[in-house]
Write a protein that holds these residues in place. Structure first.
Motif, short mmCIF file in Angstrom:
data_model
loop_
_atom_site.label_atom_id
_atom_site.label_comp_id
_atom_site.label_asym_id
_atom_site.label_seq_id
_atom_site.Cartn_x
_atom_site.Cartn_y
_atom_site.Cartn_z
N PHE A 41 14.97 -1.10 -72.22
CA PHE A 41 15.51 -0.97 -73.22
C PHE A 41 16.87 -1.82 -73.40
N ASP A 42 17.46 -2.07 -72.50
CA ASP A 42 18.77 -2.94 -72.47
C ASP A 42 18.37 -4.41 -72.50
N LEU A 43 17.42 -4.74 -71.92
CA LEU A 43 16.83 -6.21 -71.85
C LEU A 43 16.48 -6.58 -73.25
N MET A 44 15.55 -5.60 -73.84
CA MET A 44 15.10 -6.03 -75.41
C MET A 44 16.63 -6.18 -76.15
N GLN A 45 17.40 -5.31 -76.05
CA GLN A 45 18.26 -5.08 -77.16
C GLN A 45 19.18 -6.73 -76.89
N ASP A 46 19.30 -7.00 -75.51
CA ASP A 46 20.53 -7.67 -75.06
C ASP A 46 19.72 -9.27 -75.43
N ILE A 47 18.56 -9.50 -75.07
CA ILE A 47 17.71 -10.60 -75.32
C ILE A 47 17.43 -10.65 -76.97
N ASN A 48 16.98 -9.90 -77.50
CA ASN A 48 16.53 -10.16 -79.07
C ASN A 48 17.68 -10.10 -79.98
N VAL A 49 18.52 -9.09 -79.63
CA VAL A 49 19.64 -8.78 -80.83
C VAL A 49 20.94 -9.57 -80.22
N ARG A 50 21.46 -9.48 -78.89
CA ARG A 50 22.67 -9.85 -78.55
C ARG A 50 22.24 -11.70 -78.58
N GLY A 51 21.24 -11.95 -77.79
CA GLY A 51 21.05 -13.50 -77.88
C GLY A 51 20.94 -14.16 -79.24
N THR A 52 20.30 -13.46 -79.97
CA THR A 52 20.10 -14.23 -81.46
C THR A 52 21.70 -14.35 -81.96
N PHE A 53 22.51 -12.97 -81.80
CA PHE A 53 23.88 -13.53 -82.37
C PHE A 53 24.76 -14.26 -81.61
N LEU A 54 24.41 -14.46 -80.25
CA LEU A 54 25.36 -15.23 -79.57
C LEU A 54 25.19 -16.82 -79.86
N LEU A 55 23.67 -17.06 -80.14
CA LEU A 55 23.22 -18.36 -80.12
C LEU A 55 23.58 -18.76 -81.81
N THR A 56 23.51 -18.16 -82.64
CA THR A 56 23.75 -18.37 -83.93
C THR A 56 25.30 -18.36 -84.31
N LYS A 57 26.03 -17.85 -83.66
CA LYS A 57 27.43 -17.79 -83.62
C LYS A 57 28.03 -19.19 -83.16
N ALA A 58 27.60 -19.41 -81.99
CA ALA A 58 27.98 -20.69 -81.26
C ALA A 58 27.44 -21.89 -82.19
N CYS A 59 26.26 -22.04 -82.74
CA CYS A 59 25.73 -22.88 -83.59
C CYS A 59 26.67 -23.00 -84.78
N LEU A 60 27.14 -22.04 -85.53
CA LEU A 60 27.56 -22.06 -87.09
C LEU A 60 28.61 -23.16 -87.10
N PRO A 61 29.57 -23.54 -86.13
CA PRO A 61 30.57 -24.52 -86.57
C PRO A 61 29.85 -25.95 -86.81
N HIS A 62 28.91 -25.86 -86.23
CA HIS A 62 28.18 -27.34 -86.27
C HIS A 62 27.24 -27.45 -87.37
N LEU A 63 26.55 -26.28 -87.64
CA LEU A 63 25.70 -26.12 -88.86
C LEU A 63 26.25 -26.23 -90.04
N MET B 26 17.07 -8.19 -85.41
CA MET B 26 17.12 -9.81 -85.43
C MET B 26 16.98 -10.28 -86.90
N THR B 27 15.93 -9.24 -87.45
CA THR B 27 15.88 -9.34 -89.07
C THR B 27 17.18 -9.13 -89.59
N LEU B 28 17.71 -8.11 -89.55
CA LEU B 28 18.94 -7.44 -90.16
C LEU B 28 19.99 -8.53 -90.16
N LEU B 29 20.27 -9.03 -88.90
CA LEU B 29 21.19 -10.10 -88.74
C LEU B 29 20.76 -11.39 -89.45
N SER B 30 19.61 -11.80 -89.50
CA SER B 30 19.30 -13.02 -90.34
C SER B 30 19.47 -12.78 -92.11
N LEU B 31 19.19 -11.44 -92.38
CA LEU B 31 19.31 -11.35 -93.74
C LEU B 31 21.00 -11.22 -94.00
#
Length: 284
Positions: A116-138, A173-178
């Motif tokens: 359970f933790d693995l799915m939430q951490d990779i799918n949700v946390r990973g999406t959040f971390l990567l997007t957040k880190a990219c945002l200043p450059h995007l 992941m979808t809710l974060l994107s929207l």
């Protein structure tokens, strides 16, 4: 799609050592993109083809420039290091692809807390971390896109009940994107999701108990790559806040024969998709 539309653009892909992530990277590379791959697989795995290094070599062979970063999308330090490496090598980031994902579909009473933790951490946390880190450059890109490999929000009780924990992680992941599409509506950055209409012949499918039958009814990752390139070539204002299905994107672009992607005449519909095979029907 012309080569100049991707020439010089830099894409950062999580989970890019194989499957859909690598296919999307290759699709962009063939049009001249720089592709940075963040993945954990540094050494060959007995059940998984390729490493982040062999994937980077494929990107180069396809005509793009590539950079392999060994790291875990769950780690804020690893994600930051990947983003910094991309900016140092190529000068910025234009596209972020949230592809890394974990799946476990055991019934709730048999699903371990670790999975359970693995799915939430990779799918949700990973999406959040990567997007957040990219945002200043995007923000500094003239053609900024964040593409997340996540499904449309289908509240059919079947999908809510068949594997609630996996559904939670993917819908997260979808809710974060929207949500980001609304939060950054004035920033000129497109946030969208892409999901396959049918099963895709990935390592997860190949390693499943009924692998031979499933692979025969699965389409190639190339269909996701072709749809992703089509989306990423659109102006940000047209692509943001959308949840796309791969076959619909390609049908809209004029593709009428899907037989080249495999899966036979009756491919398996993917999770979260409950409709007759539509625009992506294989040609008779």
């Amino acid at each position: 799609m012309t080569r100049t539309e991707f020439s010089g653009r830099t894409m950062l892909v999580s989970g890019g050592s194989r499957g859909i992530g690598l296919a999307i990277g290759l699709g962009a590379a063939r049009l001249g993109a720089n592709v940075v791959l963040l993945a954990k697989t540094a050494e060959p795995h007995p059940r998984l083809p390729g490493t982040v290094h062999t994937a980077a070599a494929e990107i180069e062979a396809a005509g793009g420039k590539s950079l392999a970063v060994v790291g875990d999308v769950r780690s804020e330090d690893d994600v930051r290091r990947a983003v910094e490496a991309a900016v140092d090598r190529f000068g910025g980031i234009d596209v972020c692809v949230n592809n890394a994902s974990a799946i476990a579909v055991e019934p709730t009473e048999r699903l371990s807390a670790k999975k359970f933790d693995l799915m939430q951490d990779i799918n949700v946390r990973g999406t959040f971390l990567l997007t957040k880190a990219c945002l200043p450059h995007l923000r500094r890109s003239a053609a900024a896109h964040v593409l997340t490999i996540a499904p449309p929000l289908n509240l059919n009780p079947y999908w809510l009940g068949v594997h609630p924990s996996y559904t939670l992680s993917k819908y997260g992941m979808t809710l974060l994107s929207l949500g980001w599409a609304a939060e950054y509506a004035d920033a000129g950055i497109a946030f969208s999701c892409l999901w396959p209409e049918t099963y895709i012949a990935t390592s997860a499918v190949a390693n499943s108990p009924d692998a031979e039958q499933l692979i025969a009814k699965s389409r190639s990752p190339q269909i996701m790559a072709d749809a992703a390139v089509e989306i990423l070539g659109r102006p940000a204002a047209e692509a943001t806040g959308q949840c796309y299905i791969d076959a619909d994107v390609l049908a809209e672009a004029g593709v009428t024969d899907f037989s080249g992607y495999g899966g036979g005449t009756d491919p398996l519909m993917d999770f979260f998709v409950d409709r007759p095979l539509g625009g992506g029907a294989a040609a008779e």
